[in-house]
Scaffold this motif. Structure first.
Motif: not given
Length: 313
Positions: A95, A101, A104-105, A107-109, A111-112, A151, A154, A156
């Motif tokens: 990140v 992070a 905008r999202v 759960d960024y984990r 989503a990735v 990403a 986000w 990331v």
């Protein structure tokens, strides 16, 4: 009265201690804190160390800024050349914008992880089996670009993507093994044929040299005999050339002219010093070969007066 004041002071002190306990926050070195006040993002991200927030009003979310290693589950797909494969990978990301992070999202984990799985399935369908097995560096770069584009929004950034393993069906493994075996056999035959060609050229050169000097062929024959007889485990049948026998017979019939006596020693007499006895070859077949053809003896003639009695005998 004093007791009431003491009780009030204790109550206020307890409330202050609870307030401080709720307001005090510690952010670790590898984290950053994002503060939301009444659901609105506060300007500025809290850095590592001790910080204070307003209890029951502010809410702080800690975001890990370390590089995260996330395995991508194995995905089944069909390559461009219609081969069913199962491919898994690993992704390294971190990140760079803690506020994005969180805002905008959801759960960024997660989503990735999802975008990595879909990108992996897409890259399988666009590639051939040979590319998956031998040209992974190019596929890794393409997969990294496909994941990094969404990403970035986000907060990331994708540090690295690697394809770990490509699983093939057993039938395909056997076919590839047969193909590799056939290719190796082809190369072995080509190398063997090339060696035979080089050997034939050398043998042709050796034959040309031996044709100029016939004695070299006899020497080579003797070398071959020595090489075969070294093992002492076989019986050697050697055809003796007739030309050599003729040569020895001519040498026996024509002694050198520079002998001291000029004559061969008599039978039973020892040869003179420095003089070698003549060489005699005893071979009935050789005598027949060397002796010129004799004319047949004429038939006996009968007299005229015996003509009448010849049939009666």
């Amino acid at each position: 009265m004093v007791e009431e004041l003491l009780a009030a002071a204790v109550a206020v002190g307890s409330a202050a201690a609870l307030y401080l306990a709720a307001a005090a926050k510690v952010v670790k070195q590898y984290e950053k804190g994002v503060v939301l006040r009444f659901g609105r993002l506060r300007s500025g991200v809290r850095g590592p160390g001790f910080t204070m927030v307003v209890p029951f009003i502010d809410r702080m979310n800690k975001v890990n800024m370390q590089i995260v290693t996330m395995p991508v589950p194995a995905q089944d797909g069909i390559t461009r050349d219609n081969v069913t494969v199962r491919v898994d990978a690993v992704i390294y990301f971190k990140v760079v914008d803690a506020a994005a992070a969180i805002i905008r999202v959801e759960d960024y984990r997660f989503a990735v992880s999802q975008i990595a799985q879909t990108s992996l399935r897409s890259i399988i369908g666009k590639s051939d089996l040979d590319d998956l097995l031998s040209n992974r560096e190019k596929l890794n770069q393409g997969l990294e670009l496909m994941i990094d584009n969404p990403a970035v929004e986000w907060g990331v950034t994708i540090d690295r993507v690697e394809i770990k393993d490509v699983s093939l069906p057993e039938t395909m493994k056997r076919s590839m093994a047969r193909q590799a075996e056939a290719d190796r056999e082809r190369r072995a035959r080509v190398i063997n044929a090339d060696a035979e060609l080089q050997a034939s050229k050398k043998l042709a050169e050796a034959a040309g040299v031996m044709s100029d000097t016939p004695s070299a062929l006899q020497l080579r024959l003797l070398q071959t005999i020595v090489a075969v007889a070294a093992e002492k485990n076989s019986t050697l049948v050697l055809p003796f050339p007739v030309e050599l026998l003729r040569f020895l017979e001519r040498a026996a019939q024509n002694p050198p002219a520079d002998r001291s006596a000029g004559q061969s020693p008599a039978p039973g007499q020892a040869p003179a010093p420095g003089q070698h006895p003549p060489l005699h070859v005893h071979d009935p077949h050789l005598h027949d070969l060397l002796e010129p053809e004799r004319e047949p003896a004429p038939a006996p003639r009968s007299r005229d007066d015996d003509a009448g009695t010849a049939g009666c005998i």
